[in-house]
Structures are given as C-alpha cells and as structure tokens.
Write a protein that holds these residues in place. Structure first.
Motif, PDB file in Angstrom:
ATOM      1  N   MET A   1      18.829 -25.217 -17.438  1.00  0.00           N
ATOM      2  CA  MET A   1      19.107 -23.508 -17.015  1.00  0.00           C
ATOM      3  C   MET A   1      18.323 -23.188 -17.156  1.00  0.00           C
ATOM      4  O   MET A   1      17.427 -22.751 -17.518  1.00  0.00           O
ATOM      5  N   SER A   2      18.662 -22.711 -15.821  1.00  0.00           N
ATOM      6  CA  SER A   2      17.392 -21.599 -15.287  1.00  0.00           C
ATOM      7  C   SER A   2      17.489 -20.432 -16.084  1.00  0.00           C
ATOM      8  O   SER A   2      16.390 -19.715 -15.929  1.00  0.00           O
ATOM      9  N   LEU A   3      18.132 -19.828 -16.918  1.00  0.00           N
ATOM     10  CA  LEU A   3      18.174 -18.283 -17.980  1.00  0.00           C
ATOM     11  C   LEU A   3      16.711 -19.093 -18.726  1.00  0.00           C
ATOM     12  O   LEU A   3      16.338 -17.826 -19.455  1.00  0.00           O
ATOM     13  N   ILE A   4      16.961 -20.150 -18.842  1.00  0.00           N
ATOM     14  CA  ILE A   4      15.648 -19.930 -20.520  1.00  0.00           C
ATOM     15  C   ILE A   4      14.480 -20.490 -20.373  1.00  0.00           C
ATOM     16  O   ILE A   4      14.021 -21.367 -21.109  1.00  0.00           O
ATOM     17  N   PRO A   6      11.104 -20.442 -18.084  1.00  0.00           N
ATOM     18  CA  PRO A   6      10.282 -19.722 -17.852  1.00  0.00           C
ATOM     19  C   PRO A   6       9.920 -19.872 -16.391  1.00  0.00           C
ATOM     20  O   PRO A   6       9.459 -21.109 -15.943  1.00  0.00           O
ATOM     21  N   GLU A   7      10.360 -18.746 -15.211  1.00  0.00           N
ATOM     22  CA  GLU A   7       9.917 -19.567 -14.051  1.00  0.00           C
ATOM     23  C   GLU A   7       8.509 -19.208 -13.326  1.00  0.00           C
ATOM     24  O   GLU A   7       7.495 -18.192 -13.871  1.00  0.00           O
ATOM     25  N   PHE A   8       7.374 -19.902 -12.938  1.00  0.00           N
ATOM     26  CA  PHE A   8       5.946 -20.020 -12.979  1.00  0.00           C
ATOM     27  C   PHE A   8       5.634 -18.394 -12.225  1.00  0.00           C
ATOM     28  O   PHE A   8       4.667 -18.020 -12.321  1.00  0.00           O
ATOM     29  N   GLY A   9       6.532 -18.858 -11.041  1.00  0.00           N
ATOM     30  CA  GLY A   9       5.832 -17.416 -10.168  1.00  0.00           C
ATOM     31  C   GLY A   9       5.966 -16.219 -11.321  1.00  0.00           C
ATOM     32  O   GLY A   9       4.878 -14.837 -11.001  1.00  0.00           O
ATOM     33  N   LEU A  10       6.947 -16.164 -11.828  1.00  0.00           N
ATOM     34  CA  LEU A  10       7.052 -14.354 -12.566  1.00  0.00           C
ATOM     35  C   LEU A  10       6.147 -14.536 -13.649  1.00  0.00           C
ATOM     36  O   LEU A  10       4.837 -13.749 -13.618  1.00  0.00           O
ATOM     37  N   VAL A  11       5.833 -15.887 -14.386  1.00  0.00           N
ATOM     38  CA  VAL A  11       4.812 -16.330 -14.977  1.00  0.00           C
ATOM     39  C   VAL A  11       2.987 -15.315 -14.787  1.00  0.00           C
ATOM     40  O   VAL A  11       2.427 -14.670 -15.385  1.00  0.00           O
ATOM     41  N   PHE A  12       3.222 -16.445 -13.648  1.00  0.00           N
ATOM     42  CA  PHE A  12       1.664 -15.627 -13.168  1.00  0.00           C
ATOM     43  C   PHE A  12       1.587 -14.125 -12.982  1.00  0.00           C
ATOM     44  O   PHE A  12       0.772 -14.041 -13.005  1.00  0.00           O
ATOM     45  N   TRP A  13       2.634 -13.963 -11.869  1.00  0.00           N
ATOM     46  CA  TRP A  13       2.598 -12.838 -12.496  1.00  0.00           C
ATOM     47  C   TRP A  13       2.442 -11.220 -13.116  1.00  0.00           C
ATOM     48  O   TRP A  13       1.734 -10.360 -13.004  1.00  0.00           O
ATOM     49  N   MET A  14       3.883 -12.005 -13.494  1.00  0.00           N
ATOM     50  CA  MET A  14       3.482 -10.865 -15.448  1.00  0.00           C
ATOM     51  C   MET A  14       2.519 -10.840 -15.630  1.00  0.00           C
ATOM     52  O   MET A  14       1.397  -9.965 -16.491  1.00  0.00           O
ATOM     53  N   LEU A  15       1.725 -11.932 -15.951  1.00  0.00           N
ATOM     54  CA  LEU A  15       0.300 -12.408 -15.972  1.00  0.00           C
ATOM     55  C   LEU A  15      -0.999 -11.292 -15.511  1.00  0.00           C
ATOM     56  O   LEU A  15      -1.959 -10.680 -16.492  1.00  0.00           O
ATOM     57  N   PHE A  18       0.225  -7.551 -15.968  1.00  0.00           N
ATOM     58  CA  PHE A  18      -0.016  -7.250 -17.115  1.00  0.00           C
ATOM     59  C   PHE A  18      -1.461  -7.053 -17.636  1.00  0.00           C
ATOM     60  O   PHE A  18      -1.898  -6.014 -18.488  1.00  0.00           O
TER      61      PHE A  18
ATOM     62  N   ASP B 121       5.717 -21.347  -5.586  1.00  0.00           N
ATOM     63  CA  ASP B 121       6.474 -20.336  -5.524  1.00  0.00           C
ATOM     64  C   ASP B 121       6.269 -18.565  -5.948  1.00  0.00           C
ATOM     65  O   ASP B 121       5.826 -18.559  -7.215  1.00  0.00           O
ATOM     66  N   ILE B 220      13.208 -14.776 -19.544  1.00  0.00           N
ATOM     67  CA  ILE B 220      12.435 -15.624 -20.986  1.00  0.00           C
ATOM     68  C   ILE B 220      10.631 -15.338 -19.784  1.00  0.00           C
ATOM     69  O   ILE B 220      10.070 -15.359 -21.025  1.00  0.00           O
TER      70      ILE B 220
END
Lengths: 167, 360
Positions: A1-4, A6-15, A18, B121, B220
């Motif tokens: 389930m995509s909700l739980i 973590p998407e790699f792209g988002l983790v990357f940008w967040m790192l 932030f 991506d 998450i």
C-alpha cells in the motif's frame, strides 16, 4: 500500500530540503536569535540591578543631604547666637565707653568750670581791688573830719570785704 | 498528562478510521448504485488528496480539471529525463507514463518490453513543492528575524519577531532545556528546526487551496526522515553509558545472562522509539486530512444517494462539523509539532543521561 511505503523521491527531497534548512538556520538563525535574546535578558537584568543601585545611592544622597542640611541649620543657629552675643557685647562695650567718655567730658567740663570760676574770682578780686582803690580814693578824697567815723567806716568796709572773701 | 493526550489522539484516529471505513463502504455501494449516473467516488477523492501527485489538482469546474502541472525528474533506462507533468495526461513522454493500476498505481513508470518498470523518480511532486515552500518560508522568517535581532537586540520585538519570540523561547526553555538538560544548547537548533518545520507544514496542510492543502506531514516518507534524523541524533551523539544501558542493563542477572531478554527489549527500544515518532505524526495528520475530506464529501455522498435536498440538509451539519474539526485541527497542528519535538528531545535527553542522575 503506497500510503505506508516511503517514496524514495520524497525521502530524497525531504533529506535535501530539511538538511539545507537545518544547516542554514542552525548556522545563521537560531544561535543569533537565542544569543540576542539571552543578551537582552542580561541587559534587562543588569539595568534593573543598576536602577536598584542608583536608587540606593539616591537614598544615601538624600540622607546625606538631610544630614548636611541639619548641620547647616544648627550651624546657622550657632552663628546667629554668636552674632547676638557679639552684638550684646558690642553694645555693652559701647555703653561702657560712652559712660567713660561722658564721665571724662563731665570731668573736663567741671575742671573748665573750675578754671572759669577761678578766672572769674581772679577778675572779681581785681575788680574788688580796683573798687577798693576807687573807694579808698573816694574815702581819702572825703575829709576825715571825724576820726572815729573814719575808723568805723574803714572797719565796716573791711568787714564787708572779708565777708565777700569768705563767701 | 502526555499519555492522556496521546490516548485521546489515538482514540480520535481510531474513530476516524472506523468512520472512514464505514463511509467508504457506503460510498462504494453508492458508486455501484450510481455508476451510470456519475456518482461520487469518495475513496478516490480522499486518496487522490492524501497521496502525493505529479499534478496539483486545484479544483474541478463543470468536469474541467484545473491542474497545476509540476516538474517530473526521472532516471530511466536512457538516463535522466525532465519534463512537465502535463505530458502525463497527454499520453506520456518518451515511454514514461502514469501507471493506472497494479503495484505502481499513480506513479510514473517506464514501459520496457511491455512491462512497467519504475525509474528513479526525483520529481517535484505536490509534497516536494510544498517542502520547497516551507523551506522558503522558514528561511525568510527566521533569517529575517535573526537579522532584526542582530541589528538591535534591545528593540521591542515587532511583527513576526514578536509572534515567534515567545514560541522560540517556549521551545528552547520548556522542551529542549527541560528534556535534554545541561547539554541542551547542542541540540537546540535541531529541536527548533523540527518544531517549526512540522508546525508550518501542518498549518499549510490545512489551508484548503493551492499552495496549501498538501498532505505532507501525513506522508510516511516525511515523518520517516524526521524520525530518522532524531534516531541519528539520539544514538550517535551519546556516550558509552547509553550503550552500556542497552547491552548490560542494571537488572537482575537472570534477566540478561543465559537468554538476553533485557538486551533484546532494550535494543528493540532503540528502534521502536523513532518508529513511534514516525507513526504518531503520520497518523495524526493523515487522520485530520481524511476527516475533513469525509465531512465535506458526506454532502456529495448524500446528494448522490438521496438527491439534492438531502445534500443541502446534510451540508449544514457537515459544515458545522467540518468547522469544528478545522478548529481542532489547528490545535492538533500545534500539538503534533510540540509532541514530536518534545519526544525527540526526550529521547535525546534519555540517551544523554549520566549514571549519577539515575541514582540520584
């Protein structure tokens, strides 16, 4: 389930995002802000302390000035008192001097009066002597017809002179 | 106090899920019922909102979707490719397209030999865009007020400075100093950054229209990164005492010698703490977003089920409830930022503790 998952792209940008925000703020914002607030707090504390000190000093100065004022008042009183004394003394002295002066003047007057009196007496004596001489002339001119009456007359005149002298 | 707060939060979350499940069933049946009449698919709407997206869907007017296309950055078989997200709606770009179903539903995939392969991506999605926005806001705000302080630290705080100073001081004094103790100055920048990052992202999240409304802290990946940084700070800035407590805890020998029960529990604790942090923020913010959407969606579900009159009737209750929830959500935004930074500080502080503190 995509909700739980973590998407790699988002983790990357967040790192990345932030990390950059954290780095910039930790270097240029937070230390400055907290340091300045601490400094300001310290400044306020110091100001309050110095205000307290100043108040205390002011109170001390007030007390001191009161003390000085009181001293001045007592000194003034003393000075006035002394002046009074001096005045009294001066007046007393002046009186005394005046009295002695007056006495002296009176003395002088008396002595001059006496001298005048003496002079007057001398004058009178001279005049009496002249008068006597004139009288004697007149008596001598008159004829001593009566020896007794002559004697009586001389005596009488002599008595009179004596009486005058005695006075 | 804290546990009560948390249990209230958890209850609310549970309630939300229950309601959500119930409604999605309703909505699903409604969909079946109205499939020919063009009914409301609330599940799709809700997930469309809470999930990340390449296009920023602003609104739909008369079946016309108003989208703000964002930037797609992918590395597929033939190297890096950058293109506008609107291309995805126009049938794809150089073999890239948005997967419709299956494992990668909604994500960009590359079609290789008829199979969908997920490229690397790094697209600027809705959430990434919001991250940039939050970063910009934070930098402008805090570098701005830092400049103000530098200029004249004795001046009366004004504007944003006056608003933020008490918050910064509260975070510094009541969270960082209270939870970490004498070493707090070292961690203060992190706790402050985390607090304001979560707070601002949360608040932007409850603004319903572009550029707000993205479910960032309810994602998450975001909470994972935040919890991971706290995990790093907790475990790698500590001293030997912390590791001794884990691998040789002060408990009766039987509990740790032949079978390392305590060691196991303690070691597990190293990971459960940041995971708890991650899930707490994620679940709370997600539930808030879902709640709002459902309350508003209720109007349309009722409309499609029982007609327009019912929808107008329901809208009164829905809006009242939604307003109430929004007020609560503002509070939750603050509480979650507070809880996350406080627990981070607490975990760091616990790892920092010296032996003599425990015996004292």
């Amino acid at each position: 389930m995509s909700l739980i998952t973590p998407e790699f792209g988002l983790v990357f940008w967040m790192l990345v995002v932030f990390g950059i925000v954290f780095f910039l703020l930790a270097k240029f914002a937070w230390p400055v802000i907290t340091e300045m607030i601490a400094q300001r707090n310290k400044y306020i504390e110091d100001s309050i302390q110095s205000a307290k000190d100043a108040n205390e000093k002011l109170n001390n100065i007030k007390k001191e000035s009161e003390k000085i004022l009181n001293e001045a008042k007592s000194q003034q009183f003393q000075i006035v008192h002394e002046a009074q004394n001096v005045k009294d003394q001066i007046i007393a002295e002046a009186k005394k001097q005046a009295e002695t002066e007056a006495a002296k003047i009176i003395e002088n007057a008396k002595s001059s009066i006496n001298a005048e009196k003496e002079n007057a007496l001398k004058d009178i004596k001279v005049q009496v002597i002249e008068l006597t001489l004139q009288l004697s002339e007149k008596v001598l001119k008159k004829q001593f017809s009566d020896k007794q009456s002559q004697e009586a007359f001389i005596n009488e005149k002599l008595d009179e002179i004596n009486a005058i002298n005695k006075q | 106090m804290n546990s009560i707060k948390n249990s209230i939060k958890n209850c609310r979350f549970l309630w939300c899920i229950l309601l959500f499940l119930g409604l999605s069933i309703n909505a699903a049946s409604a969909n079946e019922h109205n499939s020919e009449e063009g009914g409301v698919n609330i599940t799709e709407i809700v997930f469309g909102h809470i999930n990340d997206d390449y296009n920023w869907h602003v609104c739909t007017i008369n079946d016309k979707h108003i989208n703000i296309p964002l930037l797609c950055i992918v590395k597929g078989q033939n190297g890096w490719d950058v293109f506008c997200a609107s291309k995805l709606h126009e049938g794809g770009y150089k073999g890239y397209k948005q997967s419709e179903e299956g494992q990668y539903a909604g994500k960009i995939v590359e079609v290789v030999d008829g199979k969908e392969v997920r490229p690397l991506d790094l697209s600027i999605t809705k959430n990434v865009f919001t991250l940039f926005l939050v970063a910009a806001i934070m930098l402008v705000l805090f570098l701005g007020i830092a400049k103000k302080y530098k200029k004249d630290y004795l001046a009366t705080p004004s504007g944003a400075q006056a608003l933020l100073e008490p918050i910064i001081l509260t975070v510094e004094e009541d969270i960082t100093k209270a939870c970490i103790g004498k070493n707090y100055k070292r961690y203060s920048p992190y706790i402050l950054t985390v607090f304001f990052f979560i707070l601002i992202t949360n608040l932007i999240g409850i603004i319903p229209i572009f550029p707000g409304g993205a479910n960032v802290t309810g994602n998450i990946a975001i909470t994972f990164v935040l919890a991971f940084i706290t995990f790093l700070f907790t475990n790698f800035t500590t001293n030997g005492h912390y590791w001794k407590e884990i691998f040789n805890p002060a408990v009766p020998l039987g509990l740790k010698c032949p079978i390392p029960i305590m060691q196991f529990i303690e070691f597990l604790g190293v990971f459960t703490k940041p995971i708890a942090l991650m899930v707490r923020l994620f679940a709370n913010m997600l539930s808030g977003h879902i709640m709002q959407l459902i309350l508003v969606g209720l109007i349309f579900i009722m409309g499609s089920l029982f007609g327009a009159v019912t929808a107008y009737g329901v809208s009164v209750i829905s809006i009242l409830l939604a307003v109430f929830m929004d007020c609560l959500e503002v509070l939750v935004c603050l509480i979650q930022a507070y809880v996350f930074s406080m627990l981070s500080a607490l975990f760091i502080g616990m790892a920092q503790e010296r032996p003599e503190h425990e015996h004292a």
